[in-house]
Design an enzyme around this catalytic site. Sequence first.
Site, short mmCIF file in Angstrom:
data_model
loop_
_atom_site.label_atom_id
_atom_site.label_comp_id
_atom_site.label_asym_id
_atom_site.label_seq_id
_atom_site.Cartn_x
_atom_site.Cartn_y
_atom_site.Cartn_z
N GLY A 199 18.43 53.29 9.34
CA GLY A 199 17.53 52.68 8.38
C GLY A 199 17.26 51.23 8.70
CB SER A 200 15.88 48.56 6.56
OG SER A 200 16.83 48.43 5.52
N GLY A 203 19.30 46.95 4.76
CA GLY A 203 20.16 47.93 4.11
C GLY A 203 21.41 48.23 4.91
N GLY A 204 21.25 48.35 6.22
CA GLY A 204 22.41 48.62 7.07
C GLY A 204 23.40 47.48 7.07
CD GLU A 223 18.56 54.73 15.30
OE1 GLU A 223 17.32 54.68 15.16
OE2 GLU A 223 19.20 55.77 15.54
CB CYS A 260 14.30 53.88 15.49
SG CYS A 260 14.77 55.41 16.33
#
Length: 470
Positions: A199-200, A203-204, A223, A260
Amino acid sequence: MSGIAGVSATAVADAAIAAARAASTPTTREARAGWLEAMAAALDDDRAELVRLGNEETHLSVARLDGEVTRTAAQLRFFAGVIREGGYLEAVVESPDPSLIPPRPDLRRILRPLGPIAVYAASNFPFAFSVLGNDTASALAAGCPVIVKAHPGHPLLSRRTAALATRILPPGWFALVEGMDAGTELVRHPLVRAAGFTGSTRGGRALYDLAVSRPDPIPFYGELGSINPVVVTRTAAAERADAIGTGLVSSFTRDAGQYCTKPGLVFVPSGGGVEDAVRNALGDAPSSRQLTDGMSAAFADGVAAFSARPSVEVLRGNAADGASAPTVVLVDADTFLADPAPFLAECFGPVTVLVRYDDPQQPALVAALEPSLTATIHRGTEEDVTALAAALSAVAGRLLFDGWPTGVAIGWAQHHGGGWPSTTATIHTSVGATALRRWLTPIAYQDAPQLVLPPELRDGNPLRIPRRDS
């Protein structure tokens, strides 16, 4: 076990993890391979309904989603083959040798499962990196129960896929939770032993910080953002500018640029013809809806920020109502090098940045790059790009030649990873056979009786796995 009205996120997470902990008993590789293959068959059987739900919730095309179901089933079957082969266990047996200093006892080493794993599903791949996606498949293959935090962008599809899994897997080996609070509780829970996230960066990073600040820190395999730089050499531009330009537009607009591995930053030689080819191809590029309204708004804000910068030209293709227009940002090398950061930040959606360079500027441009999942070189016939390849290999997990990075093949040699900010763990991959390595930890047995040893370490190698014996 999704969110239930009146039940706290902590209680939901506790129940799922307690069940996973109870299920963390040794299993055979053959049993787990059978589970993976049964889930692959179930995906195939339920394909029509899964694709229908995915199309309604994500705006992705039926053809794209149907292909993704095929990929997801292939991943499950692939990991079944990996664990049957057994080499992933890295089994080593060393015989005693009293002549060494210090003397060596009987030593046997193998990888074993970590325990319950939290998986955070992605938005842009509602099958392949979601409920039964690559993280879940590899963790189950490794022998770890999984609790998936569903992505809010496709809740109905997530529940349908989870129901498929729970019909096949033994109790406790799989659960689904929903909501931000439940997701936060997962990474904090003392019984969760590792987490996987796609994800972003924002957020990660928030979840990563929680994972490493626990009283007992756990691995967090995220990732995150990646711009996937491309360098077009002058020789390549002279030989096939039109093909490179049209190929680039096709790649960065694919599925609304929500990959991605989208090529988000491209260095092209000034006056080399690639820019003209991109301008021409942009007019025919499709507009498309993004996965959520929030993503559409973030994309529009990102393009607006580029437009507001001096010495930057922004080209937009056609846009239908409610769809994002394919966009190309044009800038010269001096402007880029004066302030690279805005151009190195990922903008999720159908946009790419073209940086025009004169030949002496190319090394400085490459030196300004941050790590990415991929890097690509388009070279001329028989052109020596050894130095360029060495420079790009230092910042990319996968180095491509004369192609585009938006396809990530499933295989033993695949690596889908990179340094920060593309991932949180540069030495690991989320695609390919060694994706299992994230969910395993070594144990060495010294002078152990045969009955204590896993079968893979016993005398005579009874399961005939790849093993180092000395």
